[in-house]
Write a protein that holds these residues in place. Structure first.
Motif, PDB file in Angstrom:
ATOM      1  N   MET A  14       0.810  -1.216   0.000  1.00 33.90           N
ATOM      2  CA  MET A  14       0.000   0.000   0.000  1.00 33.90           C
ATOM      3  C   MET A  14       0.850   1.277   0.000  1.00 33.90           C
ATOM      4  O   MET A  14       0.440   2.310   0.512  1.00 33.90           O
ATOM      5  CB  MET A  14      -0.996   0.004   1.155  1.00 33.90           C
ATOM      6  N   SER A  16       2.182   4.608  -1.282  1.00 36.21           N
ATOM      7  CA  SER A  16       1.615   5.588  -2.210  1.00 36.21           C
ATOM      8  C   SER A  16       2.603   6.710  -2.530  1.00 36.21           C
ATOM      9  O   SER A  16       2.442   7.412  -3.515  1.00 36.21           O
ATOM     10  CB  SER A  16       0.319   6.181  -1.655  1.00 36.21           C
ATOM     11  N   ASN A  37       1.388  -1.728  -5.481  1.00 41.86           N
ATOM     12  CA  ASN A  37       1.260  -0.684  -4.471  1.00 41.86           C
ATOM     13  C   ASN A  37       0.290   0.368  -4.994  1.00 41.86           C
ATOM     14  O   ASN A  37      -0.493   0.094  -5.895  1.00 41.86           O
ATOM     15  CB  ASN A  37       2.633  -0.091  -4.140  1.00 41.86           C
ATOM     16  N   ASN A  38       0.353   1.560  -4.460  1.00 43.05           N
ATOM     17  CA  ASN A  38      -0.526   2.642  -4.888  1.00 43.05           C
ATOM     18  C   ASN A  38       0.291   3.859  -5.324  1.00 43.05           C
ATOM     19  O   ASN A  38      -0.074   4.993  -5.060  1.00 43.05           O
ATOM     20  CB  ASN A  38      -1.495   2.992  -3.746  1.00 43.05           C
ATOM     21  N   SER A  40       1.623   6.593  -7.656  1.00 36.18           N
ATOM     22  CA  SER A  40       1.129   7.277  -8.851  1.00 36.18           C
ATOM     23  C   SER A  40       2.149   8.261  -9.414  1.00 36.18           C
ATOM     24  O   SER A  40       2.057   8.667 -10.565  1.00 36.18           O
ATOM     25  CB  SER A  40      -0.183   8.006  -8.558  1.00 36.18           C
ATOM     26  N   ASN A  61       0.510  -0.533 -10.386  1.00 36.10           N
ATOM     27  CA  ASN A  61       0.522   0.763  -9.706  1.00 36.10           C
ATOM     28  C   ASN A  61      -0.213   1.761 -10.599  1.00 36.10           C
ATOM     29  O   ASN A  61      -0.185   1.620 -11.821  1.00 36.10           O
ATOM     30  CB  ASN A  61       1.961   1.262  -9.495  1.00 36.10           C
ATOM     31  N   PRO A  62      -0.842   2.776 -10.029  1.00 36.62           N
ATOM     32  CA  PRO A  62      -1.534   3.773 -10.859  1.00 36.62           C
ATOM     33  C   PRO A  62      -0.616   4.850 -11.437  1.00 36.62           C
ATOM     34  O   PRO A  62      -1.012   6.000 -11.575  1.00 36.62           O
ATOM     35  CB  PRO A  62      -2.570   4.368  -9.890  1.00 36.62           C
TER      36      PRO A  62
END
Length: 109
Positions: A14, A16, A37-38, A40, A61-62
């Motif tokens: 998680m 970010s 994960n997150n 970005s 991942n974004p």
């Protein structure tokens, strides 16, 4: 951190945000897995001191864009970039001259 660390797996945690100095002391790092994960955004100089890094996994991942000059500024000689299941708009075709292997949205793998 551990300066002699060669493999770092931060998978499915998680994450970010990664501070631009996070990997600075890891000068022997060869393999970095930040998948699932997150994340970005990647800072332009994130891998500045990781000149031995040759495998980067950013899949799931974004991340939608790589910062301009990310690989040239960081002097990273990546052999494999994995962006599978990410939101990365720059596909493997844009990186094809820099990498031995690229696994992403348009790679067919």
């Amino acid at each position: 951190m551990i300066p002699n660390l060669k493999y770092l797996l931060v998978v499915n945690n998680m994450v970010s945000y990664i501070s631009p100095n996070s990997f600075r002391s890891l000068t022997d790092l060869k393999y970095l897995d930040l998948s699932k994960n997150n994340i970005s955004i990647l800072d332009k100089s994130l891998l500045k001191d990781n000149i031995r890094l040759n495998i980067i996994k950013l899949g799931s991942n974004p991340i939608s864009n790589m910062p301009a000059g990310f690989f040239s500024i960081n002097k990273v000689k990546v052999q494999m970039l994995d962006t599978k299941n990410s939101s990365l708009k720059q596909s493997c075709s844009l990186f094809s001259q820099m990498y031995v292997s690229c696994q992403g949205r348009d790679s067919g793998s």
